[in-house]
Design a protein around this motif. Structure first.
Motif, short mmCIF file in Angstrom:
data_model
loop_
_atom_site.label_atom_id
_atom_site.label_comp_id
_atom_site.label_asym_id
_atom_site.label_seq_id
_atom_site.Cartn_x
_atom_site.Cartn_y
_atom_site.Cartn_z
N ARG A 1 -9.41 -67.82 -55.44
CA ARG A 1 -9.52 -67.34 -54.06
C ARG A 1 -10.18 -68.37 -53.16
NH1 ARG A 1 -11.05 -61.43 -56.48
NH2 ARG A 1 -8.91 -60.67 -56.60
N PHE B 1 -7.57 -70.93 -52.31
CA PHE B 1 -6.65 -70.41 -51.30
C PHE B 1 -7.27 -70.50 -49.92
CE2 PHE B 1 -5.32 -66.79 -48.67
CZ PHE B 1 -3.95 -67.04 -48.59
N ASP C 1 -2.26 -62.31 -50.84
CA ASP C 1 -3.44 -63.18 -50.70
C ASP C 1 -4.03 -63.07 -49.30
OD1 ASP C 1 -3.30 -64.10 -53.30
OD2 ASP C 1 -2.07 -65.85 -52.79
#
Length: 403
Positions: free
Chosen positions: A120, A123, A235
């Motif tokens: 994460r 990202f 996401d």
């Protein structure tokens, strides 16, 4: 390792931690912030930490908390270590932080550990690059409208600035199609207000699902010019709430930057950084140790919560407006945290907020600045900045010189 007395621990909770919690750690509470400005609560908190450092020395000071190992960090060197050794040794996802973020972003990178956090975080670092959004156009469009409003009323208020800034934020995150989605911001605000209570308030799952569906709709649209463009929808749904959350903090520091340094000619990003030094929007940084750690020859157990009260370190560099401290920064000044867990949106926030400050300074004359020494607590909700146009001011300036 120094151990605070019961009285010392009570002072830390009564003058530092509880007032900070009362203001709202996820979204500010206007009434509480107004009261704390009147009594200058942060000034008392800074004095309390300074007294503890003077009494116990530079090592983290353990607080007497039943059933918990909690340590207050009181030296710059220990702040640097804490941030540099994040997240392997000191995890950002403390119990308190997870309890708060579960209300509106349970799968955010700040609320997770291990492999999930790494993915994460990666990202977010990729998505939040300035080149991924048409941030300059969004800022210039909305600030131009704000300037017209301020010129017509003769004052720039927080309410007007905040509305414009949220339009900027929605456009940067989701593209122009999200510009008018005020319901998105309202739902996020309600969830963040719940998050202020962390464990003490049940989660409103229905509201969170409605908010996520609204985010999903914008993510599926994938409009060019927004950060969500070209990203996996799920996401974006997981991480975008924190992107919007961060832009709220950027708006606060921008408004305060205008109040304190509007007459300056330094870059807008420098004004924003200095505003964040004077009034950090993340006043308390928390880390939780994943294993035993040694501090100045003594050992603290795994699971120790370390507390950094940022205003104490920031105000060590003075109560005046100090743009000269930047861009190099100063020891202990961490407006975007630091180390491997530094805010991944730092460059985007500085670019967009800095441009907003610059455009407003170019098109408006701010008649007054905050007086020094600058207050430790500043209620941005109450800011009303008297403004004029350069054309209105210049003739009087020339006349005053006998031109």
């Amino acid at each position: 390792m120094a151990l605070a007395s019961r009285v010392g621990t009570a002072r830390v909770f009564g003058r530092v931690l509880l007032p900070t919690l009362a203001k709202g750690v996820i979204v500010r509470r206007p009434g509480v912030l107004a009261f704390e400005q009147r009594v200058q609560a942060d000034e008392a908190a800074i004095r309390t930490v300074a007294a503890l450092r003077a009494e116990h020395g530079p090592g983290p000071v353990r607080l007497r908390v039943p059933g918990r190992s909690v340590a207050l960090v009181v030296s710059v060197e220990d702040v640097v270590r804490l941030l540099d050794e994040t997240p392997e040794v000191f995890a950002p996802a403390t119990a308190e932080k997870r309890a708060a973020l579960r209300h509106f972003q349970p799968h955010g990178s700040l609320a997770t550990r291990g492999a999930g956090r790494r993915e994460r975080r990666r990202f977010n670092e990729e998505a939040l690059r300035p080149e991924n959004a048409d941030w300059e156009r969004a800022v210039r469009d909305e600030v131009d409208l704000l300037v017209r409003h301020a010129r017509s009323t003769g004052v720039l208020t927080w309410d007007a600035f905040s509305q414009a800034w949220w339009r900027v934020a929605r456009r940067i995150v989701f593209g122009n199609g999200a510009r008018g989605d005020e319901e998105l911001t309202a739902e996020l605000g309600a969830l963040r207000a719940d998050a202020n209570w962390a464990y003490l308030r049940p989660r409103r799952e229905g509201l969170r699902r409605r908010f996520e569906e609204r985010v999903r709709g914008h993510a599926e649209r994938g409009e060019a010019g927004g950060l969500a463009h070209g990203r996996a929808v799920e996401d974006v749904v997981e991480q975008a709430p924190h992107w919007l959350f961060a832009f709220d903090a950027a708006g606060i520091v921008s408004m305060r930057a205008l109040a304190v340094g509007a007459a300056g000619d330094e870059p807008g990003s420098v004004s924003v950084l200095e505003s964040a030094r004077l009034w950090p929007t993340t006043p308390v940084i928390l880390r939780e140790s994943t294993r035993e750690t040694s501090w100045h020859g003594e050992v603290l157990p795994a699971g120790t919560t370390f507390v950094v009260f940022a205003p104490y370190f920031h105000r060590a560099h003075g109560d005046s407006y100090r743009p000269d401290l930047w861009p190099q920064g100063a020891p202990g000044v961490v407006p975007f945290s630091g180390g491997p867990a530094v805010c991944p949106g730092r460059d985007l926030v500085l670019a967009s907020a800095g441009l907003a400050v610059e455009v407003l300074r170019e098109q408006l004359v701010f008649r007054k600045r905050l007086r020094e020494p600058l207050p430790a607590t500043l209620d941005h909700f109450a800011l009303e900045l008297e403004v004029a146009t350069p054309e209105d001011v210049m003739p009087r300036a020339h006349a005053g010189r006998g031109d």
